[in-house]
Design a protein around this motif. Structure first.
Motif, mmCIF file in Angstrom:
data_model
loop_
_atom_site.group_PDB
_atom_site.id
_atom_site.type_symbol
_atom_site.label_atom_id
_atom_site.label_comp_id
_atom_site.label_asym_id
_atom_site.label_seq_id
_atom_site.Cartn_x
_atom_site.Cartn_y
_atom_site.Cartn_z
ATOM 1 N N ALA A 141 0.794 -1.237 0.000
ATOM 2 C CA ALA A 141 0.000 0.000 0.000
ATOM 3 C C ALA A 141 0.821 1.278 0.000
ATOM 4 C CB ALA A 141 -0.934 0.002 1.217
ATOM 5 N N ILE A 142 2.007 1.247 0.595
ATOM 6 C CA ILE A 142 2.790 2.473 0.779
ATOM 7 C C ILE A 142 3.944 2.578 -0.211
ATOM 8 C CG2 ILE A 142 4.228 3.760 2.412
ATOM 9 C CD1 ILE A 142 2.522 2.505 4.672
ATOM 10 N N GLU A 143 4.727 1.524 -0.327
ATOM 11 C CA GLU A 143 5.918 1.563 -1.168
ATOM 12 C C GLU A 143 5.637 1.927 -2.627
ATOM 13 O OE1 GLU A 143 9.680 -1.129 -0.801
ATOM 14 O OE2 GLU A 143 8.390 -2.015 -2.348
ATOM 15 N N PRO A 144 4.533 1.459 -3.238
ATOM 16 C CA PRO A 144 4.288 1.852 -4.638
ATOM 17 C C PRO A 144 4.240 3.359 -4.859
ATOM 18 C CG PRO A 144 2.915 -0.007 -4.051
ATOM 19 C CD PRO A 144 3.550 0.461 -2.775
ATOM 20 N N HIS A 145 3.745 4.105 -3.893
ATOM 21 C CA HIS A 145 3.700 5.566 -4.020
ATOM 22 C C HIS A 145 5.099 6.164 -3.929
ATOM 23 C CE1 HIS A 145 -0.662 5.610 -3.919
ATOM 24 N NE2 HIS A 145 -0.613 4.777 -2.879
ATOM 25 N N LEU A 146 5.943 5.586 -3.111
ATOM 26 C CA LEU A 146 7.319 6.055 -2.999
ATOM 27 C C LEU A 146 8.093 5.808 -4.285
ATOM 28 C CD1 LEU A 146 8.016 4.630 0.576
ATOM 29 C CD2 LEU A 146 7.525 7.022 -0.015
#
Length: 203
Positions: A141-146
């Protein structure tokens, strides 16, 4: 190369932090000091554009996030709430005073439950258990945005963030008891498009 920024913040002081109680999944509010810590975190992040934010389902983390976004003037940032970011469960210990519990059960046992990776309090989670739910959520959920260069703010809890930082900073299990996450202090990471940490610092 797209470089995202991950900002980790532990919620401000809660009422049970103040009272030195095992909190875990119990939903207790921030203290006035905790709100001041959240405002200070917001001041440290002022001027930094935040693309999206993630927090737990517990009110002390959610209020900290609301204060930070208000101070930075970014109340419209998309926010996701998920139990994967909840504090570690302390099970049967929740609500008990930490010092009194150490007197009754023994300091070594309470230390093992609180600080080690595999110590599991009765009815609760070890840090290993906590990591098993936090890390997959981070990856999905978080790493793809980074990886696409966004700036992501995560406001969560002390043990939840310890479990994540252990992986991000490649901290060996033997050194984990020394890792502490202070309340209200932004911890920042630069993350490249492959998900690799390129830099880390605190504000």
């Amino acid at each position: 190369m797209a470089t995202g920024m991950l900002i980790l913040v532990r919620h401000g002081q809660s009422q049970w932090n103040l009272e030195n109680r095992f909190t875990g999944w119990t939903d207790v509010p921030l203290t006035d000091q905790g709100r001041a810590e959240a405002r200070a975190a917001g001041e440290a992040l002022r001027g930094l554009h935040i693309d999206r934010a993630f927090t737990s389902e517990l009110s002390r983390a959610q209020e900290t996030l609301r204060i930070i976004l208000s101070v930075t003037g970014q109340e419209d940032v998309p926010v996701s709430h998920d139990a994967a970011l909840n504090e570690r469960s302390y099970g049967d210990l929740q609500g008990l005073n930490k010092a009194e519990t150490a007197q009754h059960i023994g300091e070594a046992q309470v230390y093992a439950w609180r600080r080690t990776f595999r110590g599991r309090p009765p009815g609760g989670e070890s840090l290993e258990d906590t990591q098993a739910r936090v890390l997959p959520y981070y990856r999905a959920a978080i790493e793809p945005h980074l990886r696409i260069g966004e700036t992501v703010l995560v406001v969560s809890h002390g043990n939840t963030l310890r479990a994540l930082v252990m992986v991000l900073d490649e901290i060996p299990e033997a050194a984990l008891p020394e890792l502490s996450i202070p309340t209200g202090v932004p911890r920042c990471y630069r993350v490249d498009e492959a998900g690799v940490i390129r830099d880390r610092y605190s504000l």
